[in-house]
Design an enzyme around this catalytic site. Structure first.
Site, PDB file in Angstrom:
ATOM      1  N   GLU A 240     -64.657 -22.980  -3.923  1.00  0.00           N
ATOM      2  CA  GLU A 240     -65.440 -22.748  -2.705  1.00  0.00           C
ATOM      3  C   GLU A 240     -65.903 -24.123  -2.234  1.00  0.00           C
ATOM      4  O   GLU A 240     -66.511 -24.879  -3.019  1.00  0.00           O
ATOM      5  CB  GLU A 240     -66.661 -21.851  -2.959  1.00  0.00           C
ATOM      6  CG  GLU A 240     -67.388 -21.539  -1.641  1.00  0.00           C
ATOM      7  CD  GLU A 240     -68.784 -20.955  -1.805  1.00  0.00           C
ATOM      8  OE1 GLU A 240     -69.276 -20.832  -2.941  1.00  0.00           O
ATOM      9  OE2 GLU A 240     -69.403 -20.646  -0.772  1.00  0.00           O
TER      10      GLU A 240
ATOM     11  N   GLU B  21     -70.213 -28.820  -3.470  1.00  0.00           N
ATOM     12  CA  GLU B  21     -71.256 -29.097  -2.469  1.00  0.00           C
ATOM     13  C   GLU B  21     -71.499 -30.608  -2.474  1.00  0.00           C
ATOM     14  O   GLU B  21     -71.648 -31.208  -3.529  1.00  0.00           O
ATOM     15  CB  GLU B  21     -72.535 -28.322  -2.814  1.00  0.00           C
ATOM     16  CG  GLU B  21     -73.745 -28.654  -1.990  1.00  0.00           C
ATOM     17  CD  GLU B  21     -73.530 -28.532  -0.473  1.00  0.00           C
ATOM     18  OE1 GLU B  21     -73.081 -27.485  -0.004  1.00  0.00           O
ATOM     19  OE2 GLU B  21     -73.806 -29.538   0.222  1.00  0.00           O
TER      20      GLU B  21
ATOM     21  N   ASP C  29     -69.664 -26.426   8.366  1.00  0.00           N
ATOM     22  CA  ASP C  29     -70.327 -27.086   9.507  1.00  0.00           C
ATOM     23  C   ASP C  29     -69.343 -27.155  10.684  1.00  0.00           C
ATOM     24  O   ASP C  29     -68.195 -27.570  10.506  1.00  0.00           O
ATOM     25  CB  ASP C  29     -70.767 -28.496   9.108  1.00  0.00           C
ATOM     26  CG  ASP C  29     -71.860 -28.467   8.042  1.00  0.00           C
ATOM     27  OD1 ASP C  29     -72.581 -27.453   7.957  1.00  0.00           O
ATOM     28  OD2 ASP C  29     -71.994 -29.449   7.285  1.00  0.00           O
TER      29      ASP C  29
ATOM     30  N   GLU D 142     -74.533 -16.147   6.072  1.00  0.00           N
ATOM     31  CA  GLU D 142     -74.006 -14.890   6.623  1.00  0.00           C
ATOM     32  C   GLU D 142     -75.115 -13.835   6.734  1.00  0.00           C
ATOM     33  O   GLU D 142     -75.238 -13.164   7.765  1.00  0.00           O
ATOM     34  CB  GLU D 142     -72.881 -14.394   5.704  1.00  0.00           C
ATOM     35  CG  GLU D 142     -72.132 -13.177   6.207  1.00  0.00           C
ATOM     36  CD  GLU D 142     -70.905 -12.901   5.350  1.00  0.00           C
ATOM     37  OE1 GLU D 142     -70.615 -13.686   4.419  1.00  0.00           O
ATOM     38  OE2 GLU D 142     -70.230 -11.896   5.610  1.00  0.00           O
TER      39      GLU D 142
HETATM   40  C1  SAM Z   1     -73.601 -24.385   7.046  1.00  0.00           C
HETATM   41  S1  SAM Z   1     -73.781 -24.636   5.337  1.00  0.00           S
HETATM   42  C2  SAM Z   1     -73.143 -23.103   4.637  1.00  0.00           C
HETATM   43  C3  SAM Z   1     -73.567 -22.904   3.196  1.00  0.00           C
HETATM   44  C4  SAM Z   1     -72.978 -21.665   2.511  1.00  0.00           C
HETATM   45  N1  SAM Z   1     -71.540 -21.740   2.418  1.00  0.00           N
HETATM   46  C5  SAM Z   1     -73.383 -20.397   3.208  1.00  0.00           C
HETATM   47  O1  SAM Z   1     -72.532 -19.801   3.871  1.00  0.00           O
HETATM   48  O2  SAM Z   1     -74.542 -19.984   3.076  1.00  0.00           O
HETATM   49  C6  SAM Z   1     -72.425 -25.768   5.001  1.00  0.00           C
HETATM   50  C7  SAM Z   1     -72.534 -26.438   3.640  1.00  0.00           C
HETATM   51  O3  SAM Z   1     -71.347 -27.190   3.426  1.00  0.00           O
HETATM   52  C8  SAM Z   1     -71.678 -28.469   2.889  1.00  0.00           C
HETATM   53  N2  SAM Z   1     -70.608 -29.384   3.312  1.00  0.00           N
HETATM   54  C9  SAM Z   1     -70.339 -29.774   4.567  1.00  0.00           C
HETATM   55  N3  SAM Z   1     -69.292 -30.614   4.595  1.00  0.00           N
HETATM   56  C10 SAM Z   1     -68.890 -30.758   3.304  1.00  0.00           C
HETATM   57  C11 SAM Z   1     -67.878 -31.523   2.680  1.00  0.00           C
HETATM   58  N4  SAM Z   1     -67.083 -32.326   3.401  1.00  0.00           N
HETATM   59  N5  SAM Z   1     -67.734 -31.447   1.337  1.00  0.00           N
HETATM   60  C12 SAM Z   1     -68.560 -30.654   0.607  1.00  0.00           C
HETATM   61  N6  SAM Z   1     -69.561 -29.919   1.146  1.00  0.00           N
HETATM   62  C13 SAM Z   1     -69.724 -29.959   2.482  1.00  0.00           C
HETATM   63  C14 SAM Z   1     -73.021 -28.788   3.531  1.00  0.00           C
HETATM   64  O4  SAM Z   1     -73.749 -29.747   2.798  1.00  0.00           O
HETATM   65  C15 SAM Z   1     -73.689 -27.414   3.525  1.00  0.00           C
HETATM   66  O5  SAM Z   1     -74.412 -27.178   2.341  1.00  0.00           O
END
Ligand code: SAM
Length: 228
Positions: A47, A72, A125, A202
């Site tokens: 994930e 993460e 993101d 979500e």
């Molecule tokens: C909008 S949040 C969604 C978190 C979770 N998946 C959820 O649906 O509740 C996006 C997460 O992806 C992480 N993230 C963004 N770009 C990333 C990357 N290039 N590599 C690893 N993590 C990343 C961010 O730090 C953040 O915690």
């Protein structure tokens, strides 16, 4: 995900070290078989961008036949996922969940080719500005990395609340020659899609009445699309 700096972050991460994997520290520069970090060899899923780890913990508990590495990049956020993994140990039949603090762009330098059965991208993101399109985790440059990480016939599961990101992603899947096996523009109203596991983001969007966009995408071995 933005987060205020955590007090004692490194200590809290260290307290969950049995769930943390550190490929660079263990063997810098070496490509790893992800099964190394699990007591039992099972199909391994990734994930990417796990946030606080709610999906990862629920997925691992409900899929004892699989191993899951949740990635993460923000250590303070990964700390919460680690603590959740530790707190949920009793709910898992298998010791099948590990957390990796890393950026998605580094995964092909950490893991052996074709070593994952599937990848989950949950509420990545959106990077709405055009100039940042390459940072979107469904950009074709990332898809090429997933092609290297996934086994033949491997699957990418993608969920988002963001329609422009979803439409962009469908274009990228097509450009990469990937087949979209399942698609929904309102996952929670779609009875053909079973066993959805909700993420923190979500739950929030669903409680606001927003539709969730979903695609399941198959990677076949020798099917390369355009990459320019
Ligand atoms: C909008 S949040 C969604 C978190 C979770 N998946 C959820 O649906 O509740 C996006 C997460 O992806 C992480 N993230 C963004 N770009 C990333 C990357 N290039 N590599 C690893 N993590 C990343 C961010 O730090 C953040 O915690």
């Amino acid at each position: 995900m933005r987060m205020r700096r955590k007090k004692h972050g490194p200590e809290r991460i260290a307290a969950c070290s049995e769930y943390l994997i550190c490929p660079d520290k263990d063997m810098p520069g070496v490509l790893h078989d992800p099964s190394e970090w699990f007591p039992d060899r099972r199909p391994v899923f990734l994930e990417i961008g796990c946030g606080k780890g709610g999906f990862a913990s629920s997925y691992a508990a409900s899929h004892p036949e699989c191993n899951l590495i949740a990635v993460e990049r923000v250590p303070d956020v990964a700390c919460l996922a680690l603590e959740k993994a530790k707190a949920g140990r009793g709910e898992r039949q298998s010791d099948n969940l590990r957390i990796l603090i890393a950026n998605a762009q580094d995964l092909t330098r950490l893991f052996c080719e074709h070593s994952f059965a599937g990848i989950f991208l949950n509420f990545s993101d959106p990077w709405p500005k055009k100039g940042y399109a390459k940072r979107r985790l469904t950009h074709r440059l990332f898809l090429e990395q997933y092609r290297r990480l996934l086994s033949d016939h491997g699957l990418l599961y993608f969920k988002t609340d963001n329609e422009p990101l979803f439409d962009f992603s469908l274009e990228e899947f097509a450009a990469a020659g990937l087949s979209v096996e399942q698609i929904s523009r309102d996952l929670h109203e779609d009875t053909s899609i079973k066993d959805n596991i909700m993420t923190e983001y979500e739950s929030n969007f669903v409680s606001q009445g927003k539709p969730i966009f979903y695609a399941k995408v198959r990677f076949e071995k020798d099917h390369a699309g355009t990459t320019d």
